[in-house]
Write a protein that holds these residues in place. Structure first.
Motif, PDB file in Angstrom:
ATOM      1  N   LEU A  53      11.528  30.357   5.964  1.00 18.55           N
ATOM      2  CA  LEU A  53      12.047  29.746   4.739  1.00 18.55           C
ATOM      3  C   LEU A  53      11.406  30.384   3.521  1.00 18.55           C
ATOM      4  CD1 LEU A  53      12.145  25.898   5.480  1.00 18.55           C
ATOM      5  CD2 LEU A  53      14.069  27.360   4.890  1.00 18.55           C
ATOM      6  N   GLU A  89      11.211  29.743  -0.861  1.00 23.56           N
ATOM      7  CA  GLU A  89      11.551  28.764  -1.901  1.00 23.56           C
ATOM      8  C   GLU A  89      11.554  29.417  -3.261  1.00 23.56           C
ATOM      9  OE1 GLU A  89       9.104  25.246  -1.935  1.00 23.56           O
ATOM     10  OE2 GLU A  89       9.628  24.893  -4.039  1.00 23.56           O
ATOM     11  N   ASP A  90      12.566  29.037  -4.083  1.00 27.05           N
ATOM     12  CA  ASP A  90      12.600  29.529  -5.461  1.00 27.05           C
ATOM     13  C   ASP A  90      11.716  28.628  -6.311  1.00 27.05           C
ATOM     14  OD1 ASP A  90      13.956  31.232  -7.595  1.00 27.05           O
ATOM     15  OD2 ASP A  90      14.351  29.185  -8.310  1.00 27.05           O
ATOM     16  N   ASP A  91      10.877  29.213  -7.067  1.00 25.06           N
ATOM     17  CA  ASP A  91       9.856  28.478  -7.776  1.00 25.06           C
ATOM     18  C   ASP A  91      10.427  27.554  -8.844  1.00 25.06           C
ATOM     19  OD1 ASP A  91       7.168  27.915  -8.133  1.00 25.06           O
ATOM     20  OD2 ASP A  91       7.113  29.169  -9.946  1.00 25.06           O
ATOM     21  N   ILE A  92      11.420  28.054  -9.520  1.00 27.94           N
ATOM     22  CA  ILE A  92      11.947  27.272 -10.647  1.00 27.94           C
ATOM     23  C   ILE A  92      12.935  26.202 -10.190  1.00 27.94           C
ATOM     24  CG2 ILE A  92      13.375  27.412 -12.717  1.00 27.94           C
ATOM     25  CD1 ILE A  92      12.064  30.156 -13.229  1.00 27.94           C
ATOM     26  N   THR A  93      13.853  26.603  -9.398  1.00 26.27           N
ATOM     27  CA  THR A  93      14.924  25.655  -9.033  1.00 26.27           C
ATOM     28  C   THR A  93      14.573  24.807  -7.823  1.00 26.27           C
ATOM     29  OG1 THR A  93      15.966  27.275  -7.597  1.00 26.27           O
ATOM     30  CG2 THR A  93      16.695  27.241  -9.888  1.00 26.27           C
ATOM     31  N   GLY A  94      13.527  25.232  -7.111  1.00 30.99           N
ATOM     32  CA  GLY A  94      13.181  24.492  -5.903  1.00 30.99           C
ATOM     33  C   GLY A  94      14.157  24.758  -4.769  1.00 30.99           C
ATOM     34  N   LEU A  95      15.093  25.655  -4.991  1.00 34.79           N
ATOM     35  CA  LEU A  95      16.067  25.954  -3.943  1.00 34.79           C
ATOM     36  C   LEU A  95      15.404  26.778  -2.863  1.00 34.79           C
ATOM     37  CD1 LEU A  95      19.135  26.874  -6.157  1.00 34.79           C
ATOM     38  CD2 LEU A  95      19.029  24.966  -4.534  1.00 34.79           C
ATOM     39  N   GLU A  96      15.675  26.466  -1.614  1.00 36.76           N
ATOM     40  CA  GLU A  96      15.122  27.212  -0.498  1.00 36.76           C
ATOM     41  C   GLU A  96      16.201  28.088   0.122  1.00 36.76           C
ATOM     42  OE1 GLU A  96      11.827  24.715   1.685  1.00 36.76           O
ATOM     43  OE2 GLU A  96      13.567  23.473   1.221  1.00 36.76           O
ATOM     44  N   ARG A  97      15.744  29.213   0.700  1.00 31.85           N
ATOM     45  CA  ARG A  97      16.672  30.086   1.423  1.00 31.85           C
ATOM     46  C   ARG A  97      16.114  30.329   2.823  1.00 31.85           C
ATOM     47  NH1 ARG A  97      18.730  34.964  -2.253  1.00 31.85           N
ATOM     48  NH2 ARG A  97      16.565  35.691  -2.087  1.00 31.85           N
ATOM     49  N   GLY A 122      26.273  33.961  -1.510  1.00 35.64           N
ATOM     50  CA  GLY A 122      25.162  33.757  -2.456  1.00 35.64           C
ATOM     51  C   GLY A 122      23.819  34.128  -1.851  1.00 35.64           C
ATOM     52  N   LEU A 175      19.543  27.527   1.861  1.00 37.70           N
ATOM     53  CA  LEU A 175      19.328  26.422   2.797  1.00 37.70           C
ATOM     54  C   LEU A 175      20.213  25.250   2.395  1.00 37.70           C
ATOM     55  CD1 LEU A 175      17.409  25.048   5.022  1.00 37.70           C
ATOM     56  CD2 LEU A 175      16.246  24.074   3.046  1.00 37.70           C
ATOM     57  N   GLU A 192      20.025  21.680   2.553  1.00 36.22           N
ATOM     58  CA  GLU A 192      19.069  20.649   2.916  1.00 36.22           C
ATOM     59  C   GLU A 192      19.760  19.461   3.550  1.00 36.22           C
ATOM     60  OE1 GLU A 192      16.503  19.355  -0.220  1.00 36.22           O
ATOM     61  OE2 GLU A 192      15.630  17.786   1.019  1.00 36.22           O
TER      62      GLU A 192
END
Lengths: 149, 877
Positions: B802, B804-812, B850, B871, B873
């Protein structure tokens, strides 16, 4: 309560002003930089922050298209769209980076992403959210709780 | 015969005067002829006498002497003179005619018999003999003489009409015989038609009248009519075995029914019993002499089945059929028969009539002879039927036979449109028998025809007084009363007539009911008509009306049936419509590539339509409860109209449906889709609030309910839809399936399964379409396998992580596909224009989802191609 509404249009400001005229003063900022400046000038009890900003020029978007493009196999179009779709969080991060602890109410539905939301709250509190379809009275209630809390 | 006529006849028969005489005698003869020419009978007689004195053997002088003496009125002397030349035909004829004038018929006959011998039986002499024997009272002898002339004579004779007229005068009690004689004469000498027309007409009337008197047909009762109809139907359908017994039983029951006999004739002819058919037709004709169809059928039978032997009789039958009944086909037959009997004048007239009447080509076979020689030969041997003998019918009791005959004569005159004569006969009959019902009825009819309605009413009323049970008289009276404006009486009379069994009244009532669209009543009344009528003037019209009514009634029941079916089936159709078509998920299954467009539309629905418009409805409801209508009016402006939220919502729905059609999927979002069904229903309810919302009178509870449906449940459902359609749970099976597909490819046939390490944590899901993910994995694994084989390695590794994007909190989710092949590609090489090593598809699909693709180091392996996908969630919960 004086609330700064940061949105790329004027729908929230207009609706909230119409339906919640008493006890609230709604001030609009049309982009992240505008919002940062407004908060910097002070006088706001809270920020009502939209998530999606697809009606502002690229230079008004917070975040870097070039570095973001790496997430999309180098595609700048997708990168810009990513910035637009999540601009609210970029503004929130910028507010916190600038040292503004003002309560922020995000207009976005995090109901399906509790883990992500928990991390965001951990980073950016005081912050809360309401789904996009929240009614003016829901927003008023949530803002009251956020500011009062 | 007049003396002048005799003189002229003799004068024209003499030769050149004086030929072969000595000079003195010739001188006297020439002088005598000149005086004869000048009308100096006495002078001429003296000089002719001189000639015979000088030359007693010169017979022309004897003849001329007789002629001038006859002219001078000295008949006896003339006869003596003519007898002076007993071997000169002219003298003998002159003497015979003179004897006729003197009514000395025996002497005349003796002269004419000698003349016949002298002229080698000249046919014209037969007529003179006929005149003589008639004078002796021998009518049969005279008729025989005429027959001999007609049989042998080819030259016209002026004596023929005289003799025919004379014989006819003797045949007053035998009009039919007289008529035959007259018609035969006219046929021989058509120029006699005019001369003999009056005589002929008189006999025609007489013959017809007698025929009518003797006819006395018996009408069928209702059950018998039904059986007749049944038989006719069977005949029309070719079921002779069914038709014949029915008709034969009817014939036995009602022997004087012309309809039954005519129908029986049809059956017999169809069965080849021509003599039987002729017999039946002769009976039908005798019973109903006024029916032209029977005459036509008889003519047809005689013209077609006897090899042409009875063409004259057939022609007569057609001529009789044509009386008062112009018909193109019958005229054609008349012309055909006239041709066959050699009467081309008649043929010409008949053809002209045919052409004037015909609307198309003539009906073939109606009167032509068979073309098959064998059939023709058989027809020539065919025997005729013995003419039937019908028992005579006496006049009704108490009716004077003369009056009775006069009434029938009137009927014939009426049929011939000779109304004046008809009235005259009737008046004569009614003078002697004022209560003669038939006469009164005919008079009523005649007066009606002549416009004397009051007189006609009087005649009919008198008739009904004498015999109150006359339905048809009541019907006629009803019409008259109506024409006189006595409507109530007219209606009452018509009802009485119908009850009494008048076909006319019953038909009129049926017609009236039909016009008023009372179809069932009309049908009942028409049934009543058919109970009492099986032919007649109205029959064809009634048949048409019956067909029309049946059609209408069937049409009505058809409409009823359709309505019932519609009532039964409409709900089924409604249910079918609800069930037909597919939900949106069907589109996404069938055409995975449509996902992006679906996602765009659904996202727009959420953000453009619901988010900023419908979300205000609870606020509007609150305001309305507070008595403030203004927000409602404001909301109405945003919701309604061409660019309002509802219109945009519907346009997006239309786009979805169009997208479905483009992918061969008929969407039924309203009835089949669990997300869009409630949304559409709620949006319809909102659309229905337009007037009340604009007026600020909407019910807050309604608005809140709509808001809940659209903005809460609908909004979330759309979100779930977006998430659901593109979330794939990452389970080992996903990767195993991709590897299996790679190994099944022809390029890897015979290749052993690589040493395969797969690390897939539980509960991870990515936001990508399932098919896309499969293609990405196949692409990556194929590439890795190829590279490993190339490098002589047989190991592959797949590991998930996994990021994680730091700003958006989005995980990939990172999907790391590692191998041991040398690192010959870089991230840059597998992107943009450097796409190579066969990873183009994976690059394209990850971009669409994306995600991204990189080449990175991988602990324990040479490298890893890393795909990062968002991801989901929600998918892990």
């Amino acid at each position: 309560m004086r609330v700064l509404v940061i949105e790329d249009g004027s729908e929230y400001t207009e609706t909230l002003s119409r339906f919640l005229p008493d006890g609230f003063e709604w001030v609009r900022a049309g982009s992240g930089p505008e919002g940062l400046a407004a908060v910097g000038s002070g006088g706001f009890a809270a920020v009502f922050l939209d998530m999606r900003f697809d009606r502002v020029p690229l230079d008004q978007l917070l975040g870097d298209v070039e570095s973001t493009a790496d997430r999309f196999n180098g595609d700048p179009v997708q990168a810009r769209q990513f910035l637009e779709d999540h601009q609210g969080l970029f503004v929130l991060a910028a507010l916190r980076d600038a040292g503004h602890g003002i309560p922020v109410l995000l207009s976005y539905d995090f109901d399906g992403e509790p883990r992500r939301w928990a991390k965001l709250v951990e980073k950016h509190a005081p912050v809360d959210y309401l789904p996009d379809n929240a009614s003016p009275s829901d927003i008023a209630a949530k803002l009251g709780a956020l500011v009062g809390g | 015969m007049s003396a002048l006529w005799l003189a002229l006849l003799i004068g024209t028969a003499r030769g050149e005067p004086g030929d072969g005489l000595p000079a003195l005698a010739r001188s006297f003869f020439t002088d005598a002829v000149q005086r004869q020419g000048n009308g100096d009978w006495r002078g001429a007689a003296l000089r002719f006498q001189k000639v015979v004195d000088l030359e007693p053997a010169y017979t022309p002088a004897w003849c001329r002497l007789g002629d001038v003496l006859a002219e001078d009125g000295r008949t006896t002397a003339a006869l003596e003179a003519w007898e002076g030349a007993p071997y000169d035909p002219d003298c003998v004829e002159a003497a015979g005619r003179a004897e006729l004038e003197l009514a000395r018929y025996d002497e005349a006959l003796a002269h004419f018999e000698r003349l016949s011998r002298l002229t080698s039986a000249d046919p014209r002499v037969e007529l003179l003999i006929g005149l003589a024997v008639l004078g002796r009272g021998d009518v049969d002898g005279a008729i025989a003489a005429v027959d001999r002339f007609l049989t042998r004579g080819s030259e016209p004779s002026a004596d023929l009409p005289d003799l025919v007229e004379a014989i006819a005068a003797q045949l007053q009690s035998e009009p039919e015989r007289a008529l035959t004689l007259v018609d035969d004469a006219i046929r021989q000498q058509s120029d006699l038609a005019e001369r003999l027309s009056a005589v002929r007409e008189a006999f025609v009337v007489e013959v017809r009248a007698i025929e009518m008197m003797g006819a006395a047909p018996v009408a069928l009762d209702a059950p018998q009519r039904r059986r007749l109809e049944q038989a006719r139907r069977a005949f029309a359908e070719g079921r002779m075995d069914a038709a014949r017994p029915l008709l034969e039983s009817l014939r036995d029951e009602v022997t004087r029914s012309p309809e039954v006999w005519a129908a029986l004739a049809d059956v017999r002819e169809a069965e080849g019993d021509i003599a039987g058919a002729e017999y039946a037709l002769l009976l039908a004709r005798a019973l109903a002499p006024q029916r032209s169809d029977v005459h036509a059928r008889l003519g047809q039978l005689l013209a077609t089945h006897f090899g042409g032997r009875f063409d004259r009789e057939a022609l007569q039958a057609f001529e009789r059929a044509l009386e008062g009944n112009p018909d193109a086909d019958l005229e054609w037959c008349r012309s055909e028969l006239a041709r066959r009997v050699g009467n081309f004048e008649l043929m010409k007239r008949a053809l002209a009539n045919h052409l004037a009447l015909a609307e198309g080509p003539p009906r073939r076979g109606m009167c032509t002879l068979p073309t098959d020689p064998a059939v023709l030969a058989r027809d020539l041997e065919r025997t005729r039927a013995t003419p039937p003998v019908i028992p005579p019918v006496d006049p009704p009791e108490g009716v004077d036979p003369e009056a009775w005959l006069a009434v029938h004569r009137a009927q014939v005159h009426l049929d011939n449109d000779d109304d004046a004569l008809a009235l005259s006969e009737l008046d004569a009959a009614l003078t002697s028998q004022p209560d003669l019902v038939k006469g009164l009825n005919l008079k009523g009819h005649l007066l009606t025809k002549g416009g004397d309605r009051a007189g006609a009413v009087a005649a009919y009323e008198r008739s009904l007084e004498v015999d109150p049970d006359q339905g048809n008289v009541m019907a006629a009276l009803s019409e008259l009363l109506r024409a006189l404006g006595r409507n109530d009486e007219a209606l009452a009379m018509r009802d009485r007539a119908a009850a009494e069994g008048s076909p006319v009244a019953r038909f009129l009532l049926a017609q009236e009911a039909a016009r008023a669209n009372h179809w069932w009543e009309a049908r009942d009344r028409l049934d009543g008509y058919f109970e009492v009528a099986s032919s007649g003037a109205l029959y064809a019209e009634a048949t048409v009306l019956r067909d029309e009514l049946e059609w209408r009634i069937r049409g009505f029941w058809g409409a009823v049936a359709l309505t019932v079916l519609a009532i039964v089936f409409l709900p089924l159709v409604w249910m079918w419509r609800r069930r037909a078509g597919s939900p949106l998920s069907r589109l996404l299954e069938r055409s995975p590539r449509s996902f992006r467009e679906v996602a765009r539309i659904v996202s727009s629905l959420r953000h453009e339509v619901l988010k900023h418009n419908v979300s205000a409805l609870p606020g509007v409801a609150d305001a309305l409860e507070d008595g403030d209508p203004e927000p409602a009016m404001w909301a109405a402006e945003r919701l309604y109209g061409k660019s309002g939220a509802i219109a945009r919502f519907r346009r997006y729905i239309g786009e979805l449906e169009e997208l479905g059609r483009a992918n061969q999927v008929a969407l039924n979002l309203r009835h089949r889709d669990l997300v869009f069904g409630p949304l559409l229903a709620a949006m319809d309810r909102l659309a229905g609030q337009e007037r009340r919302l604009a007026a600020g009178t909407a019910r807050p509870a309604d608005l809140r309910a709509i808001s809940d449906a659209l903005n809460q449940e609908g909004f979330r459902a759309l979100g779930r839809l977006l998430d659901g359609v593109c979330v794939v749970q990452l389970e080992p099976s996903v990767f195993e399936a991709a590897l299996a597909d790679v190994l099944a490819e022809p390029a890897f046939r015979g290749t052993a399964r690589p040493d395969w390490s797969l690390e897939v944590p539980d509960g991870l899901a990515v936001r990508v379409f399932r098919g896309d993910l499969h293609d990405i994995l196949v692409n990556l694994l194929r590439n890795a396998l190829e590279a490993s084989i190339e490098a002589g390695e047989d190991r592959l590794g797949v590991r998930l992580d996994l990021e994680e994007d730091d700003i958006t909190g989005l995980e990939r989710v990172e999907i790391r596909v590692a191998d041991d092949a040398p690192r010959r590609i870089s991230t840059a090489m597998i992107r943009g224009r450097y796409i190579e090593r066969g990873l183009g598809l994976a690059v394209d699909l990850t971009s669409r989802a994306g995600g991204s693709i990189h080449v990175e180091d991988e602990p324990g392996f040479s490298k890893a191609v890393v795909v990062r996908l968002p991801l989901a969630e929600g998918g892990s919960t």
